[in-house]
Write an enzyme that holds these catalytic residues in place. Sequence first.
Site, short mmCIF file in Angstrom:
data_model
loop_
_atom_site.label_atom_id
_atom_site.label_comp_id
_atom_site.label_asym_id
_atom_site.label_seq_id
_atom_site.Cartn_x
_atom_site.Cartn_y
_atom_site.Cartn_z
N TYR A 51 0.84 -1.20 0.00
CA TYR A 51 0.00 0.00 0.00
C TYR A 51 0.87 1.26 0.00
O TYR A 51 0.62 2.20 -0.76
CB TYR A 51 -0.91 -0.02 1.23
CG TYR A 51 -1.87 1.14 1.30
CD1 TYR A 51 -3.04 1.15 0.54
CD2 TYR A 51 -1.62 2.23 2.13
CE1 TYR A 51 -3.93 2.21 0.60
CE2 TYR A 51 -2.50 3.28 2.21
CZ TYR A 51 -3.66 3.28 1.44
OH TYR A 51 -4.53 4.33 1.50
N LYS A 62 1.01 4.20 -2.86
CA LYS A 62 0.67 5.59 -2.57
C LYS A 62 1.86 6.52 -2.79
O LYS A 62 1.69 7.70 -3.14
CB LYS A 62 0.11 5.72 -1.15
CG LYS A 62 -1.26 5.08 -0.98
CD LYS A 62 -2.29 5.68 -1.94
CE LYS A 62 -3.68 5.13 -1.73
NZ LYS A 62 -4.70 5.75 -2.63
#
Length: 254
Positions: free
Chosen positions: A151, A155
């Site tokens: 993740y 990002k």
Amino acid sequence: MFSLQNKKAVVTGGGSGIGKAISALFAKQGATVHILELTSDSAKDAVNEITANGGKVFSHECNVANQQEVLSIFEKIGAITILVNNAGIAHIGKVDTTAEADFDRIMNVNVKGVYNCLHAAIPQLRKSNGGVIVNMASIASWVGIPDRFAYSTAKGAVMAMTLSVAKDYIEENIRCNSISPARVHTPFVDGFITKTYPGKEAEMFEKLSKSQPIGRMAQPDEVAALALYLCSDEASFITGSDYPIDGGFIKLNN
């Protein structure tokens, strides 16, 4: 102030959580909103709510990880003035506990999905002689978050794409910024806590809330308000910037 009259906005993942709040607020401010969701059922509640409040909204079934689907939908929608890249999925794991299939899944949605929508949106923004893009990044783009390897990687890429797009299209009157939320209280968060910490829901909710120095999670409407500002004419001097909305998480957790 902050009127979106005569604007046409695309919001990916606009059927729930932060995306739903953004879609509803943009419609309230006068924009015609096009929601992209994986299934029509995912967008149903948002469409019904916006329509009931007098807003203009359309929903489109679209897998943002599939470029042909994305291109087809954007061509169908036509000229736009706003794109909000909000669709994304989460994953828990360190690098040595993240399976290749999970890594690929996160990259396909959270990175390739943003790329696909940027790729499809630029020609439609040109038709409007410019516009605004807001990408949903994360505090994980800025600081180390435990057990969020894939993740965080995704990002971080979203923030880098934001800078690249802002630089490349500044002379075409296309602005591009990103928002980096800390934890936001959405149905997804409640479901995550119930699934991951059965029997300890209240304890974990409090712990996750207090990880923000301000002592609580953000509400989706608060993130939507920041997105509205960045997409409004009042923010016409702002491009190539990231805006943490984090209750002090990045700079006050020491």
